[in-house]
Design a protein around this motif. Structure first.
Motif, PDB file in Angstrom:
ATOM      1  N   PHE A 280     -10.322  -1.467   8.454  1.00  0.00           N
ATOM      2  CA  PHE A 280     -10.099  -2.506   9.443  1.00  0.00           C
ATOM      3  C   PHE A 280     -11.247  -3.536   9.497  1.00  0.00           C
ATOM      4  N   ARG A 281     -12.363  -3.267   8.809  1.00  0.00           N
ATOM      5  CA  ARG A 281     -13.451  -4.264   8.722  1.00  0.00           C
ATOM      6  C   ARG A 281     -13.146  -5.353   7.695  1.00  0.00           C
ATOM      7  N   TYR A 282     -12.100  -5.141   6.895  1.00  0.00           N
ATOM      8  CA  TYR A 282     -11.795  -6.086   5.811  1.00  0.00           C
ATOM      9  C   TYR A 282     -10.422  -6.731   5.946  1.00  0.00           C
ATOM     10  N   VAL A 283      -9.617  -6.271   6.956  1.00  0.00           N
ATOM     11  CA  VAL A 283      -8.274  -6.837   7.103  1.00  0.00           C
ATOM     12  C   VAL A 283      -8.078  -7.320   8.540  1.00  0.00           C
ATOM     13  N   ASP A 284      -7.129  -8.237   8.678  1.00  0.00           N
ATOM     14  CA  ASP A 284      -6.785  -8.733  10.017  1.00  0.00           C
ATOM     15  C   ASP A 284      -5.381  -8.205  10.369  1.00  0.00           C
ATOM     16  N   ILE A 285      -5.193  -7.686  11.605  1.00  0.00           N
ATOM     17  CA  ILE A 285      -3.879  -7.168  12.052  1.00  0.00           C
ATOM     18  C   ILE A 285      -3.374  -8.081  13.154  1.00  0.00           C
ATOM     19  N   ASP A 286      -2.133  -8.538  12.952  1.00  0.00           N
ATOM     20  CA  ASP A 286      -1.513  -9.422  13.939  1.00  0.00           C
ATOM     21  C   ASP A 286      -0.969  -8.567  15.088  1.00  0.00           C
ATOM     22  N   MET A 287      -1.663  -8.573  16.227  1.00  0.00           N
ATOM     23  CA  MET A 287      -1.285  -7.732  17.363  1.00  0.00           C
ATOM     24  C   MET A 287      -0.286  -8.445  18.297  1.00  0.00           C
ATOM     25  N   ALA A 288       0.027  -9.707  17.991  1.00  0.00           N
ATOM     26  CA  ALA A 288       0.905 -10.469  18.896  1.00  0.00           C
ATOM     27  C   ALA A 288       2.316  -9.878  18.940  1.00  0.00           C
ATOM     28  N   ASN A 289       2.790  -9.394  17.801  1.00  0.00           N
ATOM     29  CA  ASN A 289       4.151  -8.883  17.743  1.00  0.00           C
ATOM     30  C   ASN A 289       4.216  -7.344  17.824  1.00  0.00           C
ATOM     31  N   ALA A 290       3.056  -6.764  18.056  1.00  0.00           N
ATOM     32  CA  ALA A 290       3.018  -5.283  18.067  1.00  0.00           C
ATOM     33  C   ALA A 290       3.606  -4.749  19.402  1.00  0.00           C
ATOM     34  N   THR A 291       4.565  -3.803  19.297  1.00  0.00           N
ATOM     35  CA  THR A 291       5.159  -3.177  20.492  1.00  0.00           C
ATOM     36  C   THR A 291       5.246  -1.679  20.268  1.00  0.00           C
ATOM     37  N   GLY A 292       5.248  -0.930  21.275  1.00  0.00           N
ATOM     38  CA  GLY A 292       5.397   0.515  21.156  1.00  0.00           C
ATOM     39  C   GLY A 292       4.126   1.139  20.603  1.00  0.00           C
ATOM     40  N   HIS A 293       4.308   2.155  19.767  1.00  0.00           N
ATOM     41  CA  HIS A 293       3.138   2.829  19.205  1.00  0.00           C
ATOM     42  C   HIS A 293       3.204   2.730  17.679  1.00  0.00           C
ATOM     43  N   PHE A 294       2.107   3.202  16.972  1.00  0.00           N
ATOM     44  CA  PHE A 294       2.045   3.050  15.505  1.00  0.00           C
ATOM     45  C   PHE A 294       1.739   4.399  14.887  1.00  0.00           C
ATOM     46  N   GLN A 295       1.918   4.448  13.551  1.00  0.00           N
ATOM     47  CA  GLN A 295       1.622   5.660  12.780  1.00  0.00           C
ATOM     48  C   GLN A 295       0.844   5.222  11.539  1.00  0.00           C
ATOM     49  N   LEU A 296      -0.255   5.973  11.220  1.00  0.00           N
ATOM     50  CA  LEU A 296      -1.073   5.704  10.027  1.00  0.00           C
ATOM     51  C   LEU A 296      -0.585   6.586   8.891  1.00  0.00           C
ATOM     52  N   TYR A 297      -0.563   5.977   7.653  1.00  0.00           N
ATOM     53  CA  TYR A 297      -0.137   6.758   6.481  1.00  0.00           C
ATOM     54  C   TYR A 297      -1.156   6.558   5.354  1.00  0.00           C
ATOM     55  N   ASN A 298      -1.455   7.650   4.640  1.00  0.00           N
ATOM     56  CA  ASN A 298      -2.288   7.599   3.422  1.00  0.00           C
ATOM     57  C   ASN A 298      -1.470   8.230   2.307  1.00  0.00           C
ATOM     58  N   ASN A 299      -1.149   7.380   1.320  1.00  0.00           N
ATOM     59  CA  ASN A 299      -0.304   7.850   0.219  1.00  0.00           C
ATOM     60  C   ASN A 299       1.003   8.434   0.777  1.00  0.00           C
ATOM     61  N   ASN A 300       1.598   7.716   1.761  1.00  0.00           N
ATOM     62  CA  ASN A 300       2.868   8.047   2.405  1.00  0.00           C
ATOM     63  C   ASN A 300       2.803   9.316   3.257  1.00  0.00           C
ATOM     64  N   GLN A 301       1.587   9.796   3.494  1.00  0.00           N
ATOM     65  CA  GLN A 301       1.419  10.976   4.328  1.00  0.00           C
ATOM     66  C   GLN A 301       0.748  10.579   5.624  1.00  0.00           C
ATOM     67  N   PRO A 302       1.283  11.092   6.767  1.00  0.00           N
ATOM     68  CA  PRO A 302       0.658  10.750   8.042  1.00  0.00           C
ATOM     69  C   PRO A 302      -0.826  11.149   8.037  1.00  0.00           C
ATOM     70  N   THR A 303      -1.651  10.282   8.665  1.00  0.00           N
ATOM     71  CA  THR A 303      -3.092  10.565   8.699  1.00  0.00           C
ATOM     72  C   THR A 303      -3.657  10.010   9.989  1.00  0.00           C
ATOM     73  N   THR A 304      -4.992  10.174  10.149  1.00  0.00           N
ATOM     74  CA  THR A 304      -5.658   9.687  11.359  1.00  0.00           C
ATOM     75  C   THR A 304      -6.753   8.703  10.963  1.00  0.00           C
ATOM     76  N   PHE A 305      -7.348   8.032  11.956  1.00  0.00           N
ATOM     77  CA  PHE A 305      -8.446   7.096  11.706  1.00  0.00           C
ATOM     78  C   PHE A 305      -9.634   7.757  11.033  1.00  0.00           C
ATOM     79  N   TYR A 306      -9.875   8.992  11.221  1.00  0.00           N
ATOM     80  CA  TYR A 306     -11.122   9.632  10.799  1.00  0.00           C
ATOM     81  C   TYR A 306     -10.977  10.448   9.540  1.00  0.00           C
ATOM     82  N   GLU A 307      -9.788  10.373   8.950  1.00  0.00           N
ATOM     83  CA  GLU A 307      -9.589  11.112   7.716  1.00  0.00           C
ATOM     84  C   GLU A 307     -10.242  10.354   6.559  1.00  0.00           C
ATOM     85  N   SER A 308     -10.763  11.120   5.607  1.00  0.00           N
ATOM     86  CA  SER A 308     -11.413  10.517   4.426  1.00  0.00           C
ATOM     87  C   SER A 308     -10.393   9.815   3.545  1.00  0.00           C
TER      88      SER A 308
END
Length: 710
Positions: free
Chosen positions: A669-697
């Motif tokens: 997130f230090r290198y990309v910009d996320i458009d939060m204007a259209n964001a609604t509800g909640h989100f899910q993070l994926y790494n290689n199509n697998q659910p992950t968290t902010f703190y995963e390597s």
């Protein structure tokens, strides 16, 4: 007297008086009278006994006055044998500077004339050299560094020399003539020289361009005058003449001197005579017998005359004219022709019948004896020699106008040292060129400043009676003003192509260890070193080369270890080949130099093959993202340096490794910009199509996503 002209020929044996009168363009002989000296009061054309000579002059004058009335003024001639001829030379230091004007050469010639005047005075044991009138001089030769040369103008060498032959008339000859005439109650109306008088009536002016010798053979001496190029170029005398033949006749036939003289004349006129010797015996002598018996004396006379002619003229003349009583010497014309290797018809006796502007009358004396006396009278009328007075620097100078007089003649007669009138040469400079000592001469001193009647003049300007001349010393020469280029020249040079531009490689000059341009004016004691650029290094050292930061090596110290940075060094290419700066250059070489760059921290790390950043490449929502973290720190004096910070030569640097952290999802997130204007509800993070968290390597190449759910 009306239009009558009285002239005297005062000779060694006799005095001849002539009276002539001018009628239209011709001259008529009125009367003449000759009387011999009763004692030897004349020797070699000079009066030795003024009183005795004046008595003979008085007797001649009275004889003519008895028929033609009182005579008060007379024209006379100085004998050619009274003239003194002397050779001398003068030298001028050039020091490789050429003579550019004829005035300098004229001064050199006059210095030689003055040297001849001094030499003549020394030979006569008479230090008063101004007691000689210079009646003319001729240049024998010019020399440059002791080698003969045609002209000195624009010639360079160490020294120039002019050698001359000058003719002088002793003042005592003129003064003794004036004294003898004064005792006879006569005033000198005009003066000429005997050779000039004879030439004037025998050789028309249009013919004086020919090289002709006129010889007046008298009793005791034979006078010689030589014409060439329209003027009389030389005078001479030999102490051998008619008396030599008379003495030979006296010795051979045992006759006293007067009888021998009469015998000689009678045989010449009549072809033979009968004489009685001192023993009483009679002998008949024919012309042929006389020639045979005195042949040795005739040869001696001819040999003396021919030797003097060759000495004066350096060669045989085109023709020879004989005048005077001694010219009737038997067989003299043939003998002279043989001696000088001339055809016999080129040597001739000339009598008064050869004088073109003389009316032929019955009273004309025959033979060549009276040519000179009549010539004196005519020359005194047509070409008199005047006594003129001029002042030089407020001193009076008197001269006889034997020729057209110039300021130079006045300087010589006044005894002014012509060399001292010239300005001194400038002080020379001594320098060394590549260790060799060279002397640079100072400039020439200027000629003397001459003012004639208030106007600037030159030494060869003509002067007249009453002229006023002021001379002052010329300016001294200046110190040499010579540039390096004038001294050494352009020297060797060639062209190369440098960075696509034509460049001239020429000598460089160091004066006293400092580089100087070739326009530098050399000073005394300068040490000059000339260098020719042979190598690339020489070329780069010249001032004309564009300034290139050329560093052999650029080094720093990293953690106490020396590191050479390639980008801090220029690179040299000669004809597309990388070379060192010691490489030799030649004509038309192509030289290329890449300009050195100032190294920065990033250049050092590249040189060390060290990575400043630890990076991984991932994608986020299908777009590539580079994620990095600093893995080393570069310090200088404990201060951290950025990658683009310039380094200095011999910097002491420290590189430290930083503790590395693992990359986690939230780093993206230090290198990309996320458009939060259209964001609604909640989100899910994926790494290689697998659910992950902010703190995963995360790893290099991972595919990261964020998906919004309503």
């Amino acid at each position: 007297m009306g239009g009558k002209i009285f002239a005297l020929d005062i000779g060694t044996r006799s005095v001849t008086g002539i009276l002539i009168e001018k009628q239209n363009d011709k001259f008529v002989l009125i009367d003449y009278y000759m009387k011999e000296h009763e004692e030897r009061s004349m020797r070699d054309g000079q009066i030795h006994n003024v009183i005795a000579v004046s008595e003979v002059i008085r007797d001649v004058k009275k004889k003519l006055e008895a028929e033609h009335g009182k005579l008060h003024q007379v024209s006379v001639a100085a004998a050619g044998r009274a003239l003194k001829t002397c050779q001398a030379d003068a030298t001028l230091k050039l020091d490789q500077q050429p003579i550019t004007d004829s005035d300098t050469i004229k001064h050199l010639e006059l210095s030689a004339v003055q040297a001849a005047q001094l030499k003549l005075a020394a030979m006569d044991n008479n230090n008063a050299y101004t007691n000689y009138y210079c009646v003319g001089y001729s240049v024998l030769e010019y020399k440059l560094d002791d080698e003969q040369i045609g002209s000195l103008i624009d010639q360079s060498g160490d020294q120039a020399t002019a050698e001359i032959i000058a003719t002088f008339l002793p003042k005592v000859v003129v003064e003794s003539l004036l004294a003898a005439l004064g005792r006879a109650d006569l005033d000198m109306e005009a003066l000429t020289l005997e050779p000039i008088a004879a030439i004037h009536v025998l050789i028309p002016e249009s013919m004086r361009r020919l090289n002709v010798a006129l010889i007046d053979i008298g009793a005791g001496t034979s006078d010689i005058a030589i014409t060439d190029k329209g003027t009389v170029v030389a005078y001479g005398m030999v102490p051998v003449a008619g008396d030599e033949i008379t003495e030979a006749i006296s010795d051979h036939y045992l006759l006293d001197f007067p009888m021998a003289e009469q015998t000689k004349k009678h045989i010449v006129r009549n072809g033979q005579t009968t004489v009685q010797d001192i023993l009483g015996f009679e002998t008949t002598i024919t012309y042929e017998t006389l020639v045979k018996d005195v042949k040795q004396s005739i040869e001696k006379l001819a040999d003396s005359i021919s030797t003097e002619i060759l000495e004066l003229n350096s060669k045989s003349p085109k023709a020879i004219m004989l005048v005077g009583g001694g010219s009737l010497t038997p067989d003299i014309t043939t003998t002279l022709a043989n001696k000088l290797q001339l055809p016999e018809n080129r040597v001739a006796i000339r009598g008064i019948d050869a004088i073109q502007n003389l009316v032929k009358t019955e009273n004309l004396p025959p033979g060549p004896d009276f040519v000179t006396p009549i010539g004196i009278a005519i020359a005194a009328k047509q070409n008199p020699v005047h006594y003129i007075t001029v002042t030089i620097n407020e001193h009076t100078v008197r001269m006889f106008e034997m020729k057209q007089l110039t300021i130079g003649d006045c300087l010589v007669q006044a005894g002014l040292d012509i060399k001292k009138l010239y300005g001194k040469p400038g002080i020379a400079s001594i320098v060394t060129v590549n260790g060799k000592e060279i002397t640079l001469p100072g400039g020439y001193g200027r000629p003397p400043v001459i003012i004639l009647n208030g106007h600037e003049a030159q030494v060869d300007d003509v002067i007249h009676n009453g002229d006023e001349i002021i001379t002052s010393k010329g300016e001294d020469g200046k110190e040499p003003q010579i540039t390096i280029e004038q001294l050494i020249g352009e020297g060797v040079f060639f062209f190369i192509n440098f960075n696509k531009r034509s460049c001239k490689l020429e000598n460089t000059f160091f004066v006293n260890d400092q580089m100087k341009p070739k326009s530098y004016i050399i000073q005394d004691n300068d040490r000059i070193v000339m260098q020719h650029p042979n190598t690339i290094e020489d070329f780069l050292a010249t001032e004309s080369t564009e300034k290139i930061q050329y560093t052999q090596t650029f080094s720093v110290f990293v953690n106490n270890r020396k590191v050479i940075i390639d980008k801090g060094e220029s690179h040299i290419y000669l004809n597309d080949r990388k070379v060192s700066r010691t490489q030799a250059l030649k004509q038309n070489d192509h030289l290329t130099i890449t300009t050195a760059k100032h190294p920065v921290v990033n250049d050092l790390l590249q040189q060390l093959n060290r990575q400043y950043w630890n990076t991984i490449d991932v994608t986020f929502n299908g777009k590539p993202v580079l994620i990095r973290q600093q893995q080393i720190t570069v310090l200088r004096n404990q201060l951290e340096l950025d990658l683009d910070k310039e380094l200095r030569m011999n910097d002491h640097l420290e590189i430290k490794d930083r503790v590395q952290q693992r990359f986690i999802f939230q780093d993206v997130f230090r290198y990309v910009d996320i458009d939060m204007a259209n964001a609604t509800g909640h989100f899910q993070l994926y790494n290689n199509n697998q659910p992950t968290t902010f703190y995963e390597s995360i790893q290099h190449g991972d595919k990261l996503q964020i998906v919004w759910k309503t």
